[in-house]
Design a protein around this motif. Structure first.
Motif, PDB file in Angstrom:
ATOM      1  N   ALA A  92     -33.000  -0.455  11.131  1.00 54.53           N
ATOM      2  CA  ALA A  92     -34.080  -0.825  12.047  1.00 54.53           C
ATOM      3  C   ALA A  92     -35.405  -0.770  11.303  1.00 54.53           C
ATOM      4  N   HIS A  93     -35.936  -1.946  11.023  1.00 57.30           N
ATOM      5  CA  HIS A  93     -37.121  -2.103  10.198  1.00 57.30           C
ATOM      6  C   HIS A  93     -38.373  -1.645  10.934  1.00 57.30           C
ATOM      7  N   ARG A  94     -38.899  -0.514  10.531  1.00 57.00           N
ATOM      8  CA  ARG A  94     -40.064   0.122  11.185  1.00 57.00           C
ATOM      9  C   ARG A  94     -39.736   0.477  12.644  1.00 57.00           C
ATOM     10  N   VAL A 123     -32.720   4.138  10.611  1.00 54.87           N
ATOM     11  CA  VAL A 123     -34.082   3.718  10.940  1.00 54.87           C
ATOM     12  C   VAL A 123     -34.933   3.818   9.681  1.00 54.87           C
ATOM     13  N   GLU A 124     -35.883   2.881   9.587  1.00 57.70           N
ATOM     14  CA  GLU A 124     -36.694   2.788   8.383  1.00 57.70           C
ATOM     15  C   GLU A 124     -38.136   3.180   8.638  1.00 57.70           C
ATOM     16  N   PRO A 125     -38.578   4.351   8.150  1.00 54.34           N
ATOM     17  CA  PRO A 125     -40.012   4.648   8.176  1.00 54.34           C
ATOM     18  C   PRO A 125     -40.651   4.370   6.808  1.00 54.34           C
ATOM     19  N   ASP A 126     -41.763   3.653   6.802  1.00 51.83           N
ATOM     20  CA  ASP A 126     -42.580   3.525   5.588  1.00 51.83           C
ATOM     21  C   ASP A 126     -43.533   4.721   5.563  1.00 51.83           C
ATOM     22  N   LEU A 127     -43.773   5.264   4.370  1.00 52.87           N
ATOM     23  CA  LEU A 127     -44.546   6.508   4.284  1.00 52.87           C
ATOM     24  C   LEU A 127     -45.850   6.343   3.507  1.00 52.87           C
ATOM     25  N   PRO A 132     -36.231   6.133   4.289  1.00 52.14           N
ATOM     26  CA  PRO A 132     -37.684   6.120   4.038  1.00 52.14           C
ATOM     27  C   PRO A 132     -38.075   5.261   2.839  1.00 52.14           C
ATOM     28  N   GLU A 133     -39.219   4.618   2.976  1.00 55.38           N
ATOM     29  CA  GLU A 133     -39.811   3.886   1.846  1.00 55.38           C
ATOM     30  C   GLU A 133     -41.123   4.539   1.470  1.00 55.38           C
ATOM     31  N   THR A 134     -41.208   4.980   0.231  1.00 52.71           N
ATOM     32  CA  THR A 134     -42.471   5.544  -0.221  1.00 52.71           C
ATOM     33  C   THR A 134     -43.388   4.390  -0.636  1.00 52.71           C
ATOM     34  N   LYS A 135     -44.511   4.292   0.072  1.00 54.62           N
ATOM     35  CA  LYS A 135     -45.462   3.193  -0.145  1.00 54.62           C
ATOM     36  C   LYS A 135     -46.506   3.602  -1.189  1.00 54.62           C
ATOM     37  N   ILE A 136     -46.782   2.671  -2.088  1.00 57.91           N
ATOM     38  CA  ILE A 136     -47.764   2.821  -3.174  1.00 57.91           C
ATOM     39  C   ILE A 136     -47.802   4.246  -3.765  1.00 57.91           C
ATOM     40  N   ILE A 183     -33.312   6.298  -0.235  1.00 51.18           N
ATOM     41  CA  ILE A 183     -34.747   6.299  -0.561  1.00 51.18           C
ATOM     42  C   ILE A 183     -35.067   4.978  -1.241  1.00 51.18           C
ATOM     43  N   GLN A 184     -36.133   4.335  -0.789  1.00 46.40           N
ATOM     44  CA  GLN A 184     -36.496   3.019  -1.314  1.00 46.40           C
ATOM     45  C   GLN A 184     -37.950   2.998  -1.767  1.00 46.40           C
ATOM     46  N   SER A 185     -38.196   2.140  -2.736  1.00 40.79           N
ATOM     47  CA  SER A 185     -39.576   1.903  -3.163  1.00 40.79           C
ATOM     48  C   SER A 185     -39.658   0.576  -3.902  1.00 40.79           C
TER      49      SER A 185
HETATM   50 CA    CA Z   1     -40.363  -1.076   4.295  1.00 34.36          CA
END
Ligand code: CA
Ligand code: G3P
Length: 331
Positions: free
Chosen positions: A33-35, A60-64, A162-166, A199-201
């Motif tokens: 589930a994207h966001r 579920v996908e949270p961007d962080l 989770p996706e670690t953003k920047i 874990i994604q980035s």
């Molecule tokens: Ca994402």
């Protein structure tokens, strides 16, 4: 595997367009589930994550992004005006600033207590705004706790992706992002080989750094490099599969990497599989799909499922679950 499929594979017929029977090579792809169920509720809110779980999402996908006081909060961007009501808060008007050509308010300038006063907004054009102003911005910890409690309630383990953003940018501000992420996983008992976590980035550096420190799979996100078109008319990925296979377990690919410019399936999936990578693709949207090619977002999803993707990010988890059920019926 069915006899027909085995025969087709043995005969080398397995490629899009060459097979005539409806098929789904991966019989149990995961629905991410994207966001959250972001097609229905403002993205990255607990309500959106809860709805996604109710709809049957596997993950579920949270961007962080990170606050001034070092807390992971769940947003796609560190600038806040697009998905929150911060622009309407007079107390924060003097905190707007310019960064990289953008005039905005940034997560790293606000404490968690301040971020908690904000409410989420629907950023996607054409989607209902009736839930704007109702839902606060969750911490990563809040999402983990929701997933745990919903898992207990439903008697099945829902995963978290989770996706670690920047992360490189946040590292430059003095945050130790990989340590923070590992601490979160450990604190919640989620750094085990059987933890239902990916874990994604987009940034390889953090994945390389996490490689020997976490027990859960790492996913390198790749997008199109539109400056490089290959002989078959497909775009090059922003990082090559060979390179990312050195440190990642799977590839999170923009779906248009899997087809050429004419919309014909290419060899991206098979190359990934040959390298031992799983492939999760993004982003599938019932309200934004190429209408010249498909009659619905669900039909688009089936087209990609026929290629053998192992999972997919969707804003519409209910449609995603239906496509998964279709896959199961094919096998
Ligand atoms: Ca994402
Ligand atoms: O993380 C997979 C997909 O979500 C990547 O794109 O921009 O939606 O985070 P984005």
């Amino acid at each position: 595997m069915s006899r027909i499929r085995m025969l087709a594979m043995v005969l080398g017929l397995y490629c899009h367009g060459a097979i005539t029977y409806a098929d789904c090579p991966q019989s149990d792809p995961i629905v991410i589930a994207h966001r959250g169920a972001s097609g229905y509720l403002p993205e990255h809110t607990l309500a959106a994550f809860k709805l996604a779980i109710q709809m049957g999402a596997d993950y579920v996908e949270p961007d962080l992004v990170i606050t001034k006081d070092g807390e992971f909060v769940v947003r796609h961007d560190h600038y806040l005006s697009k998905t929150t009501d911060i622009a309407d808060k007079p107390e924060f008007s003097n905190r707007r600033r310019d960064l990289d050509g953008r005039s905005d308010w940034f997560s790293e300038d606000f404490t968690l207590a301040e971020i908690k006063t904000l409410r989420a907004r629907q950023p996607f054009r054409g989607r209902s705004r009736e839930h704007d102003g109702k839902h606060p911005i969750p911490r990563f910890q809040d999402v983990i706790e929701l997933v745990k409690s919903e898992s207990e309630r439903l008697g099945k383990t829902v995963g978290i992706y989770p996706e670690t953003k920047i992360p490189g940018y946040f590292e430059s501000l003095g945050f130790d992002v990989d340590d923070m992420l590992i601490a979160m996983l450990k604190k919640n008992g989620l750094n085990k080989s059987n933890s239902k976590v990916f874990i994604q980035s987009f940034e390889p550096e953090i994945l390389r750094s996490l490689r020997s420190r976490v027990n859960v799979p790492l996913v390198q996100l790749v997008s199109l490099d539109s400056s490089q078109v290959k002989e078959d008319g497909s775009y090059q990925s922003s990082i090559s599969l060979d390179e990312l296979s050195e440190y990642a377990d799977g590839v999170g690919a923009a779906k248009w990497l899997l087809v050429n410019q004419q919309g014909k399936a290419n060899d991206f999936v098979s190359r990934a599989k040959r390298l031992g990578l799983f492939i999760h693709s993004w982003t599938f949207r019932e309200d934004a799909f190429p209408e010249e090619l498909f009659s619905s977002g669900g039909e688009e999803l089936k087209f990609f499922l026929k290629m053998g993707i192992d999972g997919y990010f969707t804003d519409f988890p209910d449609i995603g679950v239906r496509a998964k059920e279709w896959c199961r019926r094919q096998s």
